[in-house]
Design a protein around this motif. Structure first.
Motif, PDB file in Angstrom:
ATOM      1  N   HIS A   6      -7.929  -2.240   2.326  1.00  0.00           N
ATOM      2  CA  HIS A   6      -7.561  -0.978   2.967  1.00  0.00           C
ATOM      3  C   HIS A   6      -7.888   0.162   2.008  1.00  0.00           C
ATOM      4  O   HIS A   6      -7.187   0.394   1.029  1.00  0.00           O
ATOM      5  CB  HIS A   6      -6.068  -0.975   3.309  1.00  0.00           C
ATOM      6  N   PRO A   7      -8.991   0.877   2.261  1.00  0.00           N
ATOM      7  CA  PRO A   7      -9.442   1.897   1.308  1.00  0.00           C
ATOM      8  C   PRO A   7      -8.446   3.039   1.111  1.00  0.00           C
ATOM      9  O   PRO A   7      -8.322   3.569   0.011  1.00  0.00           O
ATOM     10  CB  PRO A   7     -10.747   2.407   1.896  1.00  0.00           C
ATOM     11  N   ILE A   8      -7.730   3.411   2.136  1.00  0.00           N
ATOM     12  CA  ILE A   8      -6.773   4.515   1.989  1.00  0.00           C
ATOM     13  C   ILE A   8      -5.610   4.093   1.097  1.00  0.00           C
ATOM     14  O   ILE A   8      -5.172   4.843   0.226  1.00  0.00           O
ATOM     15  CB  ILE A   8      -6.273   4.975   3.377  1.00  0.00           C
ATOM     16  N   ALA A   9      -5.129   2.863   1.296  1.00  0.00           N
ATOM     17  CA  ALA A   9      -4.006   2.377   0.485  1.00  0.00           C
ATOM     18  C   ALA A   9      -4.423   2.192  -0.973  1.00  0.00           C
ATOM     19  O   ALA A   9      -3.664   2.532  -1.881  1.00  0.00           O
ATOM     20  CB  ALA A   9      -3.483   1.071   1.052  1.00  0.00           C
ATOM     21  N   THR A  10      -5.620   1.669  -1.185  1.00  0.00           N
ATOM     22  CA  THR A  10      -6.053   1.473  -2.565  1.00  0.00           C
ATOM     23  C   THR A  10      -6.299   2.801  -3.276  1.00  0.00           C
ATOM     24  O   THR A  10      -6.003   2.931  -4.456  1.00  0.00           O
ATOM     25  CB  THR A  10      -7.328   0.615  -2.626  1.00  0.00           C
ATOM     26  N   MET A  13      -2.994   4.215  -4.331  1.00  0.00           N
ATOM     27  CA  MET A  13      -2.436   3.547  -5.512  1.00  0.00           C
ATOM     28  C   MET A  13      -3.255   3.809  -6.766  1.00  0.00           C
ATOM     29  O   MET A  13      -2.875   3.399  -7.853  1.00  0.00           O
ATOM     30  CB  MET A  13      -2.351   2.042  -5.271  1.00  0.00           C
ATOM     31  N   GLY A  14      -4.398   4.456  -6.617  1.00  0.00           N
ATOM     32  CA  GLY A  14      -5.234   4.783  -7.765  1.00  0.00           C
ATOM     33  C   GLY A  14      -6.125   3.649  -8.222  1.00  0.00           C
ATOM     34  O   GLY A  14      -6.527   3.607  -9.380  1.00  0.00           O
TER      35      GLY A  14
END
Length: 64
Positions: A6-10, A13-14
């Motif tokens: 999940h690109p938005i979640a990663t 989280m930085g």
């Protein structure tokens, strides 16, 4: 089973996705190259290494 990234979640989280993907690829490439040029691991070698450590002594735990 493959996990979906999940690109938005990663990004939240930085975590750098490109860094992890490239390091995974390079690690697999490195492992494949080492496997192709590795010396044949025989039964004699698998028995002689531990026997040599036991007979020769592994040293102390603190290496002093």
């Amino acid at each position: 089973m493959r996990r979906k990234i999940h690109p938005i979640a990663t990004k939240a989280m930085g975590i750098d996705i490109a860094l992890y993907k490239s390091s995974t690829f390079l690690g697999a490439l490195h492992g494949g190259a080492l496997t192709s040029i590795a010396v044949q691991f025989t039964t004699f070698l698998s028995l002689s290494l531990p026997i040599g450590i036991v007979v020769g002594g592994a040293g102390s735990a603190t290496f002093s």
